[in-house]
Scaffold this motif. Structure first.
Motif, PDB file in Angstrom:
ATOM      1  N   GLU A 206       0.813  -1.216   0.000  1.00  7.77           N
ATOM      2  CA  GLU A 206       0.000   0.000   0.000  1.00  7.77           C
ATOM      3  C   GLU A 206       0.845   1.265   0.000  1.00  7.77           C
ATOM      4  N   GLU A 207       1.989   1.212   0.643  1.00 12.73           N
ATOM      5  CA  GLU A 207       2.841   2.407   0.682  1.00 12.73           C
ATOM      6  C   GLU A 207       3.390   2.745  -0.695  1.00 12.73           C
ATOM      7  N   GLU A 208       3.578   1.727  -1.533  1.00 20.43           N
ATOM      8  CA  GLU A 208       4.166   1.950  -2.847  1.00 20.43           C
ATOM      9  C   GLU A 208       3.127   2.123  -3.950  1.00 20.43           C
ATOM     10  N   MET A 209       1.977   1.433  -3.836  1.00 14.94           N
ATOM     11  CA  MET A 209       1.050   1.346  -4.968  1.00 14.94           C
ATOM     12  C   MET A 209      -0.334   1.939  -4.705  1.00 14.94           C
ATOM     13  N   LEU A 210      -0.529   2.599  -3.570  1.00 16.86           N
ATOM     14  CA  LEU A 210      -1.827   3.194  -3.253  1.00 16.86           C
ATOM     15  C   LEU A 210      -1.656   4.673  -2.943  1.00 16.86           C
ATOM     16  N   GLY A 211      -2.406   5.511  -3.666  1.00 10.70           N
ATOM     17  CA  GLY A 211      -2.430   6.943  -3.392  1.00 10.70           C
ATOM     18  C   GLY A 211      -3.819   7.357  -2.948  1.00 10.70           C
ATOM     19  N   CYS A 212      -3.902   8.166  -1.901  1.00 10.58           N
ATOM     20  CA  CYS A 212      -5.207   8.520  -1.337  1.00 10.58           C
ATOM     21  C   CYS A 212      -5.414  10.033  -1.264  1.00 10.58           C
ATOM     22  N   GLY A 213      -6.645  10.437  -1.452  1.00  9.59           N
ATOM     23  CA  GLY A 213      -7.044  11.834  -1.357  1.00  9.59           C
ATOM     24  C   GLY A 213      -8.441  11.982  -1.922  1.00  9.59           C
ATOM     25  N   PRO A 214      -9.029  13.171  -1.871  1.00 12.72           N
ATOM     26  CA  PRO A 214     -10.355  13.380  -2.471  1.00 12.72           C
ATOM     27  C   PRO A 214     -10.373  12.883  -3.918  1.00 12.72           C
TER      28      PRO A 214
END
Length: 334
Positions: A206-214
């Protein structure tokens, strides 16, 4: 023997004038009185001689930040459909830390509430619940067990989308999501994605392949740019909204990368803009029109004690032109 307005009024515990106003549509009567009149009329088989299109009261739609096109399309559909249900509609913006919304509930005959934002403030939910007003979450997962829900199976939809990318040879997939809150749609979508990759023995970092935000265009652009600047290896992007996907495509373009030749992009929602870009965005279709229809139909039975109804509607993978077979391109060696 035909029944009179006076007899209906007596059985319903209201005045004859209230019964007349209810059936003539000349004025709004209270929700409780309307329920009693309808109940008695049904039990006694009463049909008024002339029954005009009456006002069933007000449905309040609590709206979040309207920068997302998905919400705009839901609101457009609500405005188009609500006249056939004889309700009026009021849109109430939810502003964090403000209780201005209470004015509407004090001054209007609000008989139902539609939630659009899954992250709605708990104080607002509790206030509305205290009024014993029926609530429905439209096109999302409700954190409030007292609210009914109309949505798709987000886990299954995201699972199918990820399986489609895998079938095209993509295993290094970048995921763009809203912040992962338990139960929320994006949490469920990411769960479906992980399940599909688990089946082929891939555990998402998740740290490498997941980006989060609105889930906005701006966030999609910003997150994709950040991953490119870090030289993250990926061959496909699965964005959890079409607008995020378009932002990602723009960022890829600014780095001289082509879609889908260099990177495949999959969106989610199938809003109108998905069909206006070239090539058409590959995306998961959400049935907005049906969401609204089922939501409004839920208010035909205005039971203050919600039945916890959950309606799950079908989704569909729309294959456009932004996904193709993985060609094994190293995007940083072009």
């Amino acid at each position: 023997m035909s029944l009179t307005v006076r007899e209906i009024a007596k059985a319903a515990g209201v005045s004859p004038a209230t019964v007349s106003r209810y059936y003539s549509g000349s004025d709004v009567v209270s929700t409780e009185a309307a329920r009693n009149i309808e109940r008695v009329a049904k039990e006694l088989g009463y049909t008024p001689k002339s029954k005009k299109c009456r006002d069933n009261g007000v449905i309040a739609v609590l709206i979040p930040d309207l920068q997302l096109g998905f919400y705009g399309e839901v609101l457009k559909e609500l405005i188009e459909q609500i006249p056939r249900y004889n309700y009026r509609i009021v849109f109430i913006p939810t502003i964090e830390g403000s209780d201005h919304y209470k004015i509407f509930f004090k001054e209007m005959n609000i008989v139902g509430v539609i939630y659009l934002d899954e992250a709605i403030d708990r104080d607002i939910i509790n206030y509305i619940s205290s009024k014993k007003i029926k609530t429905v979450m439209c096109a999302g997962a409700s954190f409030d067990s007292r609210s009914e829900m109309v949505h798709i199976n987000d886990i299954a939809a995201a699972y199918e989308g990820t399986k489609y990318l895998i079938s095209l040879g993509h295993e290094k997939i970048l995921f763009l999501s809203d912040h992962l809150r338990n139960i929320a749609s994006c949490f469920q979508r990411f769960t479906g994605c992980k399940r599909a990759l688990d089946e082929i023995g891939i555990n998402i970092n998740e740290e490498e392949m997941l980006g989060c935000g609105p889930v906005t265009y701006e966030t999609g652009y910003r997150l994709t740019k950040q991953f490119l600047e870090k030289k993250t290896i990926f061959t496909a992007i699965f964005a959890f909204s079409d607008e995020m996907a378009l932002g990602a495509i723009s960022a890829l373009h600014d780095f001289d990368l082509k879609v889908p030749e260099d990177v495949s992009v999959l969106g989610f929602d199938d809003i109108s803009v998905a069909n206006r870009i070239i090539p058409r965005l590959t995306t998961i279709h959400q049935p907005i029109k049906e969401f609204v229809t089922k939501t409004l139909e839920a208010f035909q039975e205005l039971d203050a004690a919600n039945s916890n109804l959950e309606i799950t509607l079908p989704y569909k993978l729309i294959k456009g032109g932004t996904c193709t077979q993985n060609r094994g391109v190293n995007i940083y060696e072009k």
